[in-house]
Design a protein around this motif. Sequence first.
Motif, PDB file in Angstrom:
ATOM      1  N   GLY A   1      40.156 -14.322   2.261  1.00 40.77           N
ATOM      2  CA  GLY A   1      39.953 -13.575   0.618  1.00 40.77           C
ATOM      3  C   GLY A   1      39.097 -12.754   0.697  1.00 40.77           C
ATOM      4  N   GLY A   2      37.965 -13.060   1.468  1.00 35.92           N
ATOM      5  CA  GLY A   2      36.549 -11.962   1.194  1.00 35.92           C
ATOM      6  C   GLY A   2      35.424 -12.096   2.284  1.00 35.92           C
ATOM      7  N   VAL A   3      35.241 -10.659   2.547  1.00 38.52           N
ATOM      8  CA  VAL A   3      33.803 -10.696   3.344  1.00 38.52           C
ATOM      9  C   VAL A   3      33.058 -11.312   3.293  1.00 38.52           C
ATOM     10  N   ALA A   4      33.359 -12.780   4.640  1.00 37.45           N
ATOM     11  CA  ALA A   4      32.919 -13.473   5.361  1.00 37.45           C
ATOM     12  C   ALA A   4      31.626 -13.176   5.598  1.00 37.45           C
ATOM     13  N   MET A   5      30.790 -12.387   6.080  1.00 40.34           N
ATOM     14  CA  MET A   5      30.083 -12.460   7.337  1.00 40.34           C
ATOM     15  C   MET A   5      28.545 -11.946   6.624  1.00 40.34           C
ATOM     16  N   TRP A   6      27.722 -12.488   7.584  1.00 37.60           N
ATOM     17  CA  TRP A   6      26.787 -11.947   7.140  1.00 37.60           C
ATOM     18  C   TRP A   6      25.606 -11.603   7.719  1.00 37.60           C
TER      19      TRP A   6
ATOM     20  N   THR B   1      11.831 -11.150   8.409  1.00 36.33           N
ATOM     21  CA  THR B   1      12.715 -10.497   8.097  1.00 36.33           C
ATOM     22  C   THR B   1      12.929  -9.964   7.014  1.00 36.33           C
ATOM     23  N   ASN B   2      12.831  -8.650   6.045  1.00 37.06           N
ATOM     24  CA  ASN B   2      12.636  -7.953   5.553  1.00 37.06           C
ATOM     25  C   ASN B   2      14.283  -6.843   4.673  1.00 37.06           C
ATOM     26  N   ILE B   3      15.295  -7.698   5.275  1.00 32.28           N
ATOM     27  CA  ILE B   3      16.200  -7.549   4.823  1.00 32.28           C
ATOM     28  C   ILE B   3      17.234  -7.589   3.388  1.00 32.28           C
ATOM     29  N   ARG B   4      17.113  -7.591   1.711  1.00 30.14           N
ATOM     30  CA  ARG B   4      17.535  -8.107   0.704  1.00 30.14           C
ATOM     31  C   ARG B   4      18.787  -6.878  -0.050  1.00 30.14           C
ATOM     32  N   LYS B   5      18.470  -5.368   0.649  1.00 29.14           N
ATOM     33  CA  LYS B   5      19.310  -4.979  -0.303  1.00 29.14           C
ATOM     34  C   LYS B   5      19.771  -3.915   1.137  1.00 29.14           C
TER      35      LYS B   5
ATOM     36  N   LEU C   1      17.269 -18.059  13.848  1.00 27.30           N
ATOM     37  CA  LEU C   1      18.029 -16.824  13.617  1.00 27.30           C
ATOM     38  C   LEU C   1      17.775 -17.084  11.794  1.00 27.30           C
ATOM     39  N   GLU C   2      18.143 -16.616  11.069  1.00 28.78           N
ATOM     40  CA  GLU C   2      18.781 -16.700   9.525  1.00 28.78           C
ATOM     41  C   GLU C   2      18.907 -15.683   8.752  1.00 28.78           C
ATOM     42  N   PRO C   3      20.421 -15.938   8.018  1.00 29.11           N
ATOM     43  CA  PRO C   3      21.272 -15.374   7.269  1.00 29.11           C
ATOM     44  C   PRO C   3      20.347 -14.576   6.098  1.00 29.11           C
ATOM     45  N   VAL C   4      20.097 -13.751   6.158  1.00 29.94           N
ATOM     46  CA  VAL C   4      19.339 -12.438   5.289  1.00 29.94           C
ATOM     47  C   VAL C   4      19.992 -11.625   5.086  1.00 29.94           C
ATOM     48  N   PHE C   5      20.731 -11.620   5.057  1.00 31.84           N
ATOM     49  CA  PHE C   5      22.201 -10.653   3.634  1.00 31.84           C
ATOM     50  C   PHE C   5      23.572 -11.770   3.672  1.00 31.84           C
ATOM     51  N   ALA C   6      23.901 -11.307   2.548  1.00 31.38           N
ATOM     52  CA  ALA C   6      25.306 -11.919   2.204  1.00 31.38           C
ATOM     53  C   ALA C   6      26.614 -10.743   2.064  1.00 31.38           C
ATOM     54  N   PHE C   7      26.772  -9.986   2.491  1.00 29.17           N
ATOM     55  CA  PHE C   7      28.286  -8.853   2.215  1.00 29.17           C
ATOM     56  C   PHE C   7      29.108  -9.175   1.352  1.00 29.17           C
TER      57      PHE C   7
END
Length: 358
Positions: free
Chosen positions: A129-134, A141-145, A222-228
């Motif tokens: 029911g949702g975008v289960a992707m990161w 790493t500077n990805i916040r938006k 590695l790290e999850p840096v952004f949750a879609f």
Amino acid sequence: MTHPAKDPFPAAPAVLTRTRRQVLVGAGAAGFGALLGSLGSPAIAQGLKPVRISEAIHLGMYASVYAAVHGGYFRKHGLDVAVSSAGGIALAVPVVLSGNASFAITGAGMSVNATNEGAKLVNIAKIVGGVAMWAVAKPGTNIRKLEDFRGKTIATLRFPSSSIQTPTFAMKERGGFDPESAGVKFLQLPAGAQAQAVLDGRADVATMFEWDVSIAKQKFGLEPVFAFADIIGPLSWTTAIATKALVEKDPALVQAFCDAIAEAQAALQVDRELFLKASFAEFPQIDQAVIRAAADNLLTKSTAIPKNPTISKAEWDTNMAFEMAGGSVKSPRSYEEMVDNRFAERATAKFAAAKKSS
């Protein structure tokens, strides 16, 4: 299509024995034939109805199905279920159309593509029911938006994977820019190769499902840096798909399937141990510590595991926009044509009532 409520469907057969399940990667007609041969006739003799499900690929976010197997909900509702992995998002529906499975578990857009080519299919239940992707990257790493993805190379699975569709949709529909024009490149790789591409510098980030997100953290640092999911919101990302002919011929089977999924989803909301039990059984090759770590992402940090299997018009419309932006669907179809919500609604009402009375 939506319909007014009808008289109750015939009851599913009584459950007298346990469910047997086999996972066959890339199974086609021959694989399912072999599967049926191994199942034999005891299930029929003992009151269970053999049912074959074709899933796109074997993924942790399909926990609703696995919980229904290992929590005993399919057999409770009279079904002896065998699940086979088709080997790709576009491959599960053809297995159903060939008559070698009753239900396909895959992206809802695949039902639209098949319908555009003349098939007669409906979506009967929401599985994811949702975008289960990161987006996963090296620490620091500077990805916040979304703007931070401009000019980046993203390691993905091969098209039409959601690992490409998800960032494409997010950038176009939520970020207001076209990935290609913004210099975004997609490095399409086989399953399991995304983390290494980030490590060796071929890609800046990788878009991943679980378990890969937690594996990338545990094994590669590695790290999850952004949750879609944070910017896309709920949608009918993965559904159970059936032919209209099956729905008309055997509504009791469709209802039993939806009952089992609804009961499993309700249980997953309150019982993390069910998620762990089913996932350990389905993915014995995955370190249990990875599965435990992934449970937070799937159960609490996303809407991946639905509270119930109903598909709303808003969820369908968002999904159509998602599929169109990602390029996996060229011509969308309406909620009224492609969704038959009767069975999921009935199942949801039944288990909501049961919860209140308990």
